[in-house]
Design a protein around this motif. Structure first.
Motif, PDB file in Angstrom:
ATOM      1  N   VAL A 224       0.864  -1.254   0.040  1.00  0.00           N
ATOM      2  CA  VAL A 224       0.176   0.070  -0.001  1.00  0.00           C
ATOM      3  C   VAL A 224       0.835   1.282  -0.025  1.00  0.00           C
ATOM      4  CG1 VAL A 224      -2.012  -1.074   1.105  1.00  0.00           C
ATOM      5  CG2 VAL A 224      -0.186  -0.260   2.328  1.00  0.00           C
ATOM      6  N   ARG A 225       2.093   1.151   0.626  1.00  0.00           N
ATOM      7  CA  ARG A 225       2.834   2.340   0.553  1.00  0.00           C
ATOM      8  C   ARG A 225       4.182   2.147   0.750  1.00  0.00           C
ATOM      9  NH1 ARG A 225      -0.241   4.510   3.175  1.00  0.00           N
ATOM     10  NH2 ARG A 225      -1.439   5.735   1.981  1.00  0.00           N
ATOM     11  N   ILE A 226       5.407   2.705   0.126  1.00  0.00           N
ATOM     12  CA  ILE A 226       6.641   2.593   0.483  1.00  0.00           C
ATOM     13  C   ILE A 226       7.141   3.519   1.358  1.00  0.00           C
ATOM     14  CG2 ILE A 226       8.926   2.805  -0.552  1.00  0.00           C
ATOM     15  CD1 ILE A 226       7.512   2.411  -3.143  1.00  0.00           C
ATOM     16  N   ASP A 227       7.721   3.189   2.570  1.00  0.00           N
ATOM     17  CA  ASP A 227       8.301   4.149   3.453  1.00  0.00           C
ATOM     18  C   ASP A 227       9.364   4.696   3.152  1.00  0.00           C
ATOM     19  OD1 ASP A 227       8.853   5.387   5.996  1.00  0.00           O
ATOM     20  OD2 ASP A 227       8.740   3.632   7.166  1.00  0.00           O
ATOM     21  N   ILE A 228       9.685   5.933   2.888  1.00  0.00           N
ATOM     22  CA  ILE A 228      10.763   6.781   2.456  1.00  0.00           C
ATOM     23  C   ILE A 228      11.507   7.612   3.625  1.00  0.00           C
ATOM     24  CG2 ILE A 228      11.971   8.166   0.848  1.00  0.00           C
ATOM     25  CD1 ILE A 228       9.961   7.508  -1.132  1.00  0.00           C
ATOM     26  N   ALA A 229      12.752   7.314   3.986  1.00  0.00           N
ATOM     27  CA  ALA A 229      13.332   8.035   5.279  1.00  0.00           C
ATOM     28  C   ALA A 229      14.333   8.860   4.529  1.00  0.00           C
ATOM     29  CB  ALA A 229      13.835   6.957   6.095  1.00  0.00           C
ATOM     30  N   GLY A 230      14.031  10.064   4.601  1.00  0.00           N
ATOM     31  CA  GLY A 230      15.031  11.061   3.891  1.00  0.00           C
ATOM     32  C   GLY A 230      15.125  10.775   2.504  1.00  0.00           C
ATOM     33  N   GLN A 231      16.119  10.202   1.915  1.00  0.00           N
ATOM     34  CA  GLN A 231      16.258   9.900   0.427  1.00  0.00           C
ATOM     35  C   GLN A 231      16.524   8.368   0.356  1.00  0.00           C
ATOM     36  OE1 GLN A 231      15.045  13.304  -0.200  1.00  0.00           O
ATOM     37  NE2 GLN A 231      15.796  12.349  -2.142  1.00  0.00           N
ATOM     38  N   VAL A 437      15.342   3.981  -9.012  1.00  0.00           N
ATOM     39  CA  VAL A 437      14.481   5.397  -8.931  1.00  0.00           C
ATOM     40  C   VAL A 437      15.396   6.312  -8.531  1.00  0.00           C
ATOM     41  CG1 VAL A 437      12.627   6.526  -8.001  1.00  0.00           C
ATOM     42  CG2 VAL A 437      12.505   4.044  -8.285  1.00  0.00           C
ATOM     43  N   ARG A 438      15.527   7.560  -9.506  1.00  0.00           N
ATOM     44  CA  ARG A 438      16.359   8.659  -9.252  1.00  0.00           C
ATOM     45  C   ARG A 438      15.975   9.346  -7.966  1.00  0.00           C
ATOM     46  NH1 ARG A 438      19.273   9.889 -13.681  1.00  0.00           N
ATOM     47  NH2 ARG A 438      18.602   8.902 -15.737  1.00  0.00           N
ATOM     48  N   GLY A 439      16.997   9.536  -7.325  1.00  0.00           N
ATOM     49  CA  GLY A 439      16.921  10.295  -6.110  1.00  0.00           C
ATOM     50  C   GLY A 439      16.500   9.824  -4.833  1.00  0.00           C
ATOM     51  N   ILE A 440      16.177   8.361  -5.140  1.00  0.00           N
ATOM     52  CA  ILE A 440      15.869   7.495  -3.899  1.00  0.00           C
ATOM     53  C   ILE A 440      16.679   6.415  -3.888  1.00  0.00           C
ATOM     54  CG2 ILE A 440      13.707   6.186  -2.962  1.00  0.00           C
ATOM     55  CD1 ILE A 440      13.294   9.024  -3.120  1.00  0.00           C
ATOM     56  N   ASP A 441      17.557   6.387  -2.740  1.00  0.00           N
ATOM     57  CA  ASP A 441      18.512   5.283  -2.693  1.00  0.00           C
ATOM     58  C   ASP A 441      17.490   3.932  -2.422  1.00  0.00           C
ATOM     59  OD1 ASP A 441      20.546   6.665  -3.334  1.00  0.00           O
ATOM     60  OD2 ASP A 441      20.945   7.185  -1.113  1.00  0.00           O
ATOM     61  N   GLY A 442      18.071   2.877  -2.539  1.00  0.00           N
ATOM     62  CA  GLY A 442      17.373   1.594  -2.255  1.00  0.00           C
ATOM     63  C   GLY A 442      16.196   1.255  -2.729  1.00  0.00           C
TER      64      GLY A 442
END
Length: 481
Positions: A224-231, A437-442
């Motif tokens: 349902v959602r990806i948890d993005i912490a910082g980048q 994905v550009r700008g998002i690590d991992g």
């Protein structure tokens, strides 16, 4: 309420054609813990497994448990809403489709970023298949997916082939031979259906790997959602049979398909800024997700011969310029087992290099609300002119007068490019050349979303190649560390 957490080295969202290949390749290293999340059911139920394996029928009828339906708008000027389907089961759309396994053409990869030239992608095209009809440097002999062409054609297909020859078109022995497939002519469709059994990547790649102790597949579990912490993407929130859970991973790979992966990115704050803010989603990365996808528009015209149910959907196609003519072996109703088998089939006139670009957009922050899908097939006059030429050609082949009214709009359901890869200087790219994905690590997207253009042939074989090539590269990098 405490939400349980499960950690993996690699988390794959989606067990479809791409996800099955990605999960198998990563889990081939016993030291790599891999978890796969699949929104649909597994195939432990013998009845579902039989439906997925039956290459003579499309298990996509209204009662099917193997698909998810989306509303889509085909055109801009006139109301042409349709219901499109995507496989929602282990194996994904590769478990419910017609078995068409024709590769994209070398020219298609000229628009890919560096690292995706034809000689490079050919290695993975070969690696995923065993071609039972041809060998040599163009074909694979040891891959898990068997490929075969129909030898004994049904009555309608035979009539189509004879008429095509009378109209002056030649025969192409092998549509997966890059040295011949680009010219005009008819040829037998390479199918991953052998002796009536559909063998997609789910059956060929993932199922044999299920016994691995380092591989877990969570079915009936919706991301349902990806948890993005910082980048950095650190977890995926899911809802499964036991309720909500949080799945953390060092590497998160979206393989939920061109609709599902793009939708999940937008729900997680990755997309066009204005659209995300309008529905109340916190912006994490401004990228053109869903901004200009492509698909193969198709017009349907009546064939002049009876249908033959119980066959593969397509046995032969005619390629001419940017068109593909498809003499379906039976009516759509017969394909799904819901109509009189004597109902006449149709000829599909599909535009394989469309100029029109569609749009997929977020309409709600609620994951249960599907995205809006606008194909905008009629937005380019040159596309309409090409389709009309295709209808005239179909009329000449079947010996009928040109259709005065527009044939019925349809779609090939080959939606691609909602999160395309591209070079660093490409403003349309959501992903880098390795599908990150550009700008998002991992965070990676490895499925039809990543294709920079819709291939000049149906995309299934190309998506399998993309998954194999990308995952092989990433696994190799991990092992060198």
């Amino acid at each position: 309420m405490t939400v349980p957490t499960l950690h993996s080295d690699v988390l794959v969202v989606g067990a479809g054609s791409a996800g099955s290949i990605v999960a198998e390749l990563f889990s081939s290293d016993p030291a790599c813990a891999v978890t796969v999340v699949e929104a649909g059911p597994g195939l432990a139920d013998p009845a579902l497994a039989a439906q997925a394996a039956n290459g003579a029928r499309l298990p996509i009828d209204a009662a099917s448990r193997l698909v998810r339906r989306y509303d889509a708008e085909l055109t801009c000027r006139t109301a042409h809403p349709v219901s499109i389907v995507r496989g929602a089961v282990v194996g994904g759309s590769g478990a419910v489709n017609g078995g068409y396994f024709c590769r994209g053409l070398p020219a298609d990869f000229a628009e890919f970023p560096p690292g995706w030239s034809w000689p490079q992608v050919l290695q993975s095209f070969r690696a995923v298949e065993t071609d039972l009809d041809f060998d040599g440097p163009q074909h694979g002999s040891f891959g898990p997916i068997p490929v075969r062409r129909s030898r004994e054609l049904c009555t309608g297909t035979s009539q189509f082939v004879d008429s095509v020859a009378r109209c002056g078109f030649g025969w192409i022995d092998d549509l997966n031979d890059a040295t011949a497939a680009a010219r005009s002519g008819a040829g037998a469709v390479p199918l991953n259906i052998v002796d009536g059994v559909r063998t997609g990547p789910g059956l060929a790649f993932l199922r044999p790997a299920l016994a691995r102790t380092n591989l877990a597949v969570l079915t009936d579990t919706q991301a349902v959602r990806i948890d993005i912490a910082g980048q950095r993407a650190v977890a995926v929130e899911v809802l499964g049979p036991q309720g909500p859970a949080r799945l953390t991973a060092d590497r998160i790979i979206l393989c939920a398909g061109a609709i599902g992966s793009a939708h999940l990115l937008m729900l997680s704050g990755v997309g066009a800024e204005a659209m995300l803010r309008e529905v109340g989603v916190r912006v994490r990365a401004v990228l053109p997700v869903g901004a200009q996808f492509a698909d193969h528009p198709e017009w349907l015209v009546a064939a002049g011969w009876p249908g033959t149910p119980g066959r593969a959907v397509l046995e032969v196609v005619l390629h001419h310029e940017e068109l593909e003519l498809r003499p379906y072996t039976s009516s759509f109703g017969a394909m799904v087992g819901q109509s009189d088998p004597v109902e006449r089939p149709q000829i599909g006139v599909a535009l394989m290099q469309p100029r029109a670009r569609g749009r997929l957009s977020l309409v709600s922050a609620d994951p249960r609300v599907p995205p809006r899908i606008e194909h905008r097939y009629d937005s380019e006059s040159e596309d309409l002119a090409a389709l009309r030429r295709g209808v005239e050609l179909a009329g000449a082949i079947v010996g009928a007068k040109p259709v005065e009214a527009e044939p019925r709009w349809s779609t090939s359901q080959h939606l691609c490019g909602t999160a395309p890869m591209g070079s660093d200087d490409d403003p349309d790219a959501v992903l880098d050349p390795q599908c990150r994905v550009r700008g998002i690590d991992g965070l990676w997207v490895i499925d039809g979303s990543a294709l920079p253009r819709v291939p000049s042939r149906g995309p299934h074989a190309t998506i399998a190649m993309l998954a194999h090539r990308t995952a092989t590269t990433l696994v190799g990098q991990d092992r060198m560390r």
